[in-house]
Write an enzyme that holds these catalytic residues in place. Sequence first.
Site, PDB file in Angstrom:
ATOM      1  N   PRO A 111       0.846  -1.192   0.000  1.00 43.13           N
ATOM      2  CA  PRO A 111       0.000   0.000   0.000  1.00 43.13           C
ATOM      3  C   PRO A 111       0.888   1.250   0.000  1.00 43.13           C
ATOM      4  O   PRO A 111       1.932   1.268   0.660  1.00 43.13           O
ATOM      5  CB  PRO A 111      -0.774  -0.093   1.323  1.00 43.13           C
ATOM      6  N   ASP A 150      -3.255   4.346  -2.472  1.00 45.06           N
ATOM      7  CA  ASP A 150      -4.358   4.618  -1.561  1.00 45.06           C
ATOM      8  C   ASP A 150      -4.744   6.103  -1.567  1.00 45.06           C
ATOM      9  O   ASP A 150      -4.723   6.778  -0.531  1.00 45.06           O
ATOM     10  CB  ASP A 150      -3.964   4.157  -0.151  1.00 45.06           C
ATOM     11  N   ASP A 174       5.624  -2.524   3.460  1.00 47.66           N
ATOM     12  CA  ASP A 174       5.248  -1.112   3.541  1.00 47.66           C
ATOM     13  C   ASP A 174       6.100  -0.288   2.584  1.00 47.66           C
ATOM     14  O   ASP A 174       7.244  -0.640   2.289  1.00 47.66           O
ATOM     15  CB  ASP A 174       5.422  -0.592   4.969  1.00 47.66           C
ATOM     16  N   SER A 175       5.549   0.817   2.129  1.00 43.46           N
ATOM     17  CA  SER A 175       6.225   1.624   1.107  1.00 43.46           C
ATOM     18  C   SER A 175       7.499   2.293   1.601  1.00 43.46           C
ATOM     19  O   SER A 175       8.327   2.718   0.797  1.00 43.46           O
ATOM     20  CB  SER A 175       5.274   2.692   0.557  1.00 43.46           C
ATOM     21  N   ASP A 176       7.676   2.384   2.916  1.00 45.46           N
ATOM     22  CA  ASP A 176       8.887   3.000   3.457  1.00 45.46           C
ATOM     23  C   ASP A 176       9.932   1.973   3.859  1.00 45.46           C
ATOM     24  O   ASP A 176      10.959   2.307   4.445  1.00 45.46           O
ATOM     25  CB  ASP A 176       8.554   3.898   4.654  1.00 45.46           C
ATOM     26  N   ASP A 226      -2.892  -5.383  12.360  1.00 44.86           N
ATOM     27  CA  ASP A 226      -1.935  -6.444  12.042  1.00 44.86           C
ATOM     28  C   ASP A 226      -2.030  -7.584  13.056  1.00 44.86           C
ATOM     29  O   ASP A 226      -1.994  -8.765  12.690  1.00 44.86           O
ATOM     30  CB  ASP A 226      -0.507  -5.897  12.025  1.00 44.86           C
TER      31      ASP A 226
END
Length: 227
Positions: free
Chosen positions: A22, A52, A102-104, A204
Amino acid sequence: MNQASNKKNSSTKKNIISVIVPVFNDEKRIARCIESVINQSYRDFELIVIDDGSQDSSGLIVNSYTLGDKRIKIIKSTNKGPSVARNIGIKNSIGEFIFFLDSDDYLENDALKSLVNRIKDRNVDLVIGDFFLINNIIIQSKNSSYFSKTENLTKTEINKYVSLYLKRPNKYPLFVYSWGRLFKASIIKNNNLFFNEELRTFEDVDFNFRYLIWVDKICFVKKNILN
């Protein structure tokens, strides 16, 4: 293994790992995240990025990668949070295994290979890799205080660990995150194990605990797979 998780899922492809990412307004880090997946030594993957509702150039950056690699696809969504985004990814995935990222974050080059080898060789239902947190300094995960090496956990040992978590959640974080681990898509899809879209925190943990109901054995890999 529970009977429900033995049902054949005709929508999945053997050996493919579906990496689900995401992204929301993360134009400065999303390229590095994508590159870390593209550069994996394990090549049988699909990368599903759910935009998103980003208002920055995140979507454009992701789209540029889809033009050169058919394994990468982007799905546009209105901003509804990571739980909804991950569920969209699950529903559109074709892989035998599912990996959330995660995108980071970014993967070590042999992360997917290490995990898929373990889940097959050790005949387990979930494999969890170790990680470092990097924020100017490197911080080792708290998993090291419990695990001194790579090892399997039986159902009894899983329940013991969960009991420890419930008493001291900050000290026993193995099931706190959904990222950094390889799930079986058949268990998720055959049992409708989607993220609770009403939760804004601990989604989670909720997802992991519901997944564990259908699990007989897991493997913790004492190896850094992501940062």
